[in-house]
Write a protein that holds these residues in place. Structure first.
Motif, PDB file in Angstrom:
ATOM      1  N   PRO A   1       0.832  -1.213   0.000  1.00  0.00           N
ATOM      2  CA  PRO A   1       0.000   0.000   0.000  1.00  0.00           C
ATOM      3  C   PRO A   1       0.857   1.250   0.000  1.00  0.00           C
ATOM      4  N   ARG A   2       0.411   2.257  -0.696  1.00  0.00           N
ATOM      5  CA  ARG A   2       1.163   3.504  -0.790  1.00  0.00           C
ATOM      6  C   ARG A   2       0.506   4.644  -0.012  1.00  0.00           C
ATOM      7  N   PHE A   3      -0.608   4.373   0.667  1.00  0.00           N
ATOM      8  CA  PHE A   3      -1.271   5.471   1.354  1.00  0.00           C
ATOM      9  C   PHE A   3      -0.497   5.877   2.606  1.00  0.00           C
ATOM     10  N   LYS A   4      -0.698   7.118   3.005  1.00  0.00           N
ATOM     11  CA  LYS A   4      -0.043   7.709   4.180  1.00  0.00           C
ATOM     12  C   LYS A   4      -1.106   7.821   5.260  1.00  0.00           C
ATOM     13  N   ASP A   5      -0.996   6.993   6.295  1.00  0.00           N
ATOM     14  CA  ASP A   5      -2.114   6.914   7.244  1.00  0.00           C
ATOM     15  C   ASP A   5      -2.033   7.953   8.360  1.00  0.00           C
ATOM     16  N   ARG A   6      -0.935   8.668   8.494  1.00  0.00           N
ATOM     17  CA  ARG A   6      -0.840   9.749   9.490  1.00  0.00           C
ATOM     18  C   ARG A   6      -0.475  11.038   8.769  1.00  0.00           C
ATOM     19  N   HIS A   7      -1.189  12.118   9.118  1.00  0.00           N
ATOM     20  CA  HIS A   7      -0.946  13.417   8.490  1.00  0.00           C
ATOM     21  C   HIS A   7      -1.004  13.272   6.965  1.00  0.00           C
ATOM     22  N   SER A   8      -2.068  12.654   6.507  1.00  0.00           N
ATOM     23  CA  SER A   8      -2.182  12.298   5.094  1.00  0.00           C
ATOM     24  C   SER A   8      -2.221  13.521   4.178  1.00  0.00           C
ATOM     25  N   GLN A   9      -2.592  14.670   4.710  1.00  0.00           N
ATOM     26  CA  GLN A   9      -2.649  15.876   3.881  1.00  0.00           C
ATOM     27  C   GLN A   9      -1.281  16.541   3.730  1.00  0.00           C
ATOM     28  N   GLU A  10      -0.317  16.051   4.462  1.00  0.00           N
ATOM     29  CA  GLU A  10       1.013  16.632   4.443  1.00  0.00           C
ATOM     30  C   GLU A  10       1.908  15.874   3.467  1.00  0.00           C
ATOM     31  N   ALA A  11       2.746  16.592   2.735  1.00  0.00           N
ATOM     32  CA  ALA A  11       3.630  15.959   1.754  1.00  0.00           C
ATOM     33  C   ALA A  11       4.642  15.055   2.448  1.00  0.00           C
ATOM     34  N   ARG A  12       4.965  13.960   1.788  1.00  0.00           N
ATOM     35  CA  ARG A  12       6.000  13.073   2.312  1.00  0.00           C
ATOM     36  C   ARG A  12       7.342  13.807   2.350  1.00  0.00           C
ATOM     37  N   THR A  13       8.197  13.373   3.263  1.00  0.00           N
ATOM     38  CA  THR A  13       9.526  13.957   3.351  1.00  0.00           C
ATOM     39  C   THR A  13      10.369  13.504   2.164  1.00  0.00           C
ATOM     40  N   THR A  14      10.833  14.457   1.386  1.00  0.00           N
ATOM     41  CA  THR A  14      11.667  14.187   0.217  1.00  0.00           C
ATOM     42  C   THR A  14      13.079  14.717   0.482  1.00  0.00           C
ATOM     43  N   ALA A  15      13.985  14.468  -0.487  1.00  0.00           N
ATOM     44  CA  ALA A  15      15.347  14.985  -0.362  1.00  0.00           C
ATOM     45  C   ALA A  15      15.343  16.512  -0.298  1.00  0.00           C
ATOM     46  N   GLN A  16      14.463  17.136  -1.056  1.00  0.00           N
ATOM     47  CA  GLN A  16      14.386  18.601  -1.054  1.00  0.00           C
ATOM     48  C   GLN A  16      13.932  19.132   0.301  1.00  0.00           C
ATOM     49  N   ILE A  17      12.926  18.488   0.890  1.00  0.00           N
ATOM     50  CA  ILE A  17      12.436  18.919   2.202  1.00  0.00           C
ATOM     51  C   ILE A  17      13.516  18.692   3.261  1.00  0.00           C
ATOM     52  N   ALA A  18      14.198  17.573   3.197  1.00  0.00           N
ATOM     53  CA  ALA A  18      15.271  17.293   4.155  1.00  0.00           C
ATOM     54  C   ALA A  18      16.371  18.344   4.063  1.00  0.00           C
ATOM     55  N   HIS A  19      16.713  18.773   2.850  1.00  0.00           N
ATOM     56  CA  HIS A  19      17.737  19.802   2.680  1.00  0.00           C
ATOM     57  C   HIS A  19      17.306  21.119   3.318  1.00  0.00           C
ATOM     58  N   GLN A  20      16.028  21.424   3.257  1.00  0.00           N
ATOM     59  CA  GLN A  20      15.532  22.661   3.863  1.00  0.00           C
ATOM     60  C   GLN A  20      15.732  22.636   5.378  1.00  0.00           C
ATOM     61  N   TYR A  21      15.509  21.486   5.988  1.00  0.00           N
ATOM     62  CA  TYR A  21      15.709  21.382   7.440  1.00  0.00           C
ATOM     63  C   TYR A  21      17.189  21.444   7.790  1.00  0.00           C
TER      64      TYR A  21
END
Length: 444
Positions: free
Chosen positions: A391-411
């Protein structure tokens, strides 16, 4: 009289020579049993040897589902026992009969009938075993293949897999395992000589029908993998029917450390062992976003309050009361502090500590970044139902984008270069073992 006495003396001498010769031959054979010698050359830590326990009992290795062996049919009649105190119980008579009946053709699986208190495959050797160990040291290096090696040909793919894609995925698996073994050999040389204990298998979940062992790595698809295991076990008809709390707080799936000694050894040596990993910085950011940027009744009061009290100057009374509002640099300060005010957590602990890949020879190493292909390949290997997909669904905070390499770089851009370097050093073994590239150009 004299000739007769001489004849008797000759007969006695001849008999003595025969007896001494036979005794010498038996001693020579016992010291150079080729089966024993071959098995003892495989690293003990991978449970691939004749391991000699405290009472001298030998435990021999069995092959499980590998790429070069036809997967075994699912079954549900495995015996099990539990032990909560860390001392692993001896196998019962039914377990002994079950193991003997399931041993592969041509392999004499010896199972002790005597109780053994501890899972200690590296116990003190008897004089006879010490003599054999000396013989092994004198022998030239042999090209011994571990009993759980997946080298060789692989099974025909299930209908869901295309031939070309199957070959490519198989080669990818071989390369991942090669890199992992080389990193272990270089930096964790002593691990192969350690005994597997219940602590080493405490994060491994068991699915008996398809003979699967899954080591849980949080923030690398573990929730959905547990759903898949529950469907494989017949506990649910679909992954979409299983709620988050059922996955993580229910008792539907057993952990490997809840089985007795024989149950642990049997499953480690015969089941398909797999884990899924993720780029360490992305996994860390994903854990921080999940646990500290959303209301959480455990991580805020337990971790948040301690982090704010230690690393935030002039923290407000409200922040200290609730533990909410931890910032990423403060979280990194806690992570890198050798005197942490609160301990580590599985959501950001090293994979090398969670799953002990230098001690347990995993058959399948998947990656979060190639989850769809890897999951489909693995389910084909264990002959899962064709309608079961990851399954590919996100069961917690489903409206929030998954953490990607770009998001990790921002942090990580919020940190200084030395902090990024120290965080990279903290996860260095995970980067090395699973062949991830350096996430920043200024890292060395």
């Amino acid at each position: 009289m004299a000739p007769r006495a001489g004849t008797m003396r000759l007969a006695c001498m001849f008999s003595s020579i025969l007896l001494f010769g036979a005794a010498g031959l038996l001693l020579f054979i016992s010291l150079q049993d080729p089966t024993e010698l071959a098995l003892q050359q495989v690293p003990v830590g991978f449970l691939a040897t004749d391991a000699v326990a405290e009472n001298g009992t030998k435990w021999k290795r069995r092959k499980g589902i590998k790429f070069n062996i036809k997967p075994q049919e699912p079954h549900s009649d495995l015996p099990s026992g539990s032990s909560q105190d860390g001392d692993l119980k001896a196998p019962t008579e039914s377990v002994t009969r079950d193991l003997s009946s399931r041993a592969p053709r041509g392999l004499n699986l010896q199972v002790s009938q005597q109780p053994q208190a501890h899972l200690n495959v590296g116990a003190r050797l008897r004089p006879r075993q010490r003599r054999r160990r000396l013989l092994i040291k004198k022998m030239p290096a042999a090209a011994a293949i571990p009993a759980n090696s997946s080298a060789g040909t692989f099974v025909r793919p299930a209908p869901r897999a295309l031939d070309g894609r199957w070959v490519s995925l198989h080669q990818s698996q071989q390369e991942r395992k090669r890199v992992m073994r080389e990193a272990c050999a270089k930096y964790r040389a002593s691990s192969s000589r350690r005994a597997v204990t219940p602590r080493h298998v405490s994060r491994i979940f068991v699915e008996d029908r398809h003979r699967v062992l899954y080591c849980e790595v949080p923030k690398a698809g573990c929730s959905n993998w547990k759903r898949v295991l529950m469907v494989l076990a017949g506990l649910a008809s679909s992954t979409t029917d299983i709620q988050h709390n059922t996955v993580h707080y229910g008792s539907a799936l057993r952990r490997l450390d809840t089985f007795d000694r024989q149950g642990i050894l049997h499953r480690l040596s015969t089941y398909t062992k797999m884990l899924f990993v993720r780029e360490p910085f992305e996994r860390l950011v994903s854990a921080f976003r999940d646990k500290f940027e959303h209301p959480n009744s455990y991580y805020h009061p337990v971790f948040g309050k301690a982090i704010l009290a230690r690393y935030r100057a002039n923290a407000s009374r409200e922040a200290l009361r609730t533990g909410s509002g931890v910032r990423f640099p403060e979280f990194i300060q806690y992570l890198l502090d050798v005197h942490r005010p609160v301990g580590m957590d599985i959501h950001w602990d090293h994979v090398s500590r969670l799953c002990s890949p230098c001690l347990i020879d995993y058959d399948f190493v998947g990656k979060f970044e190639s989850m769809e292909d890897d999951a489909d390949f693995f389910l084909s290997l264990v002959h899962a139902p064709r309608n079961l997909t990851f399954p590919r669904f996100k069961d917690r905070h489903s409206q929030e984008a998954r953490t990607t390499a770009q998001i990790a770089h921002q942090y990580f851009a919020q940190l200084s270069t030395p902090q990024r370097q120290r965080t990279y050093d903290f996860y260095y073994m995970d980067y090395l073992m699973f062949n991830y590239s350096k996430p920043f150009a200024d890292l060395y």
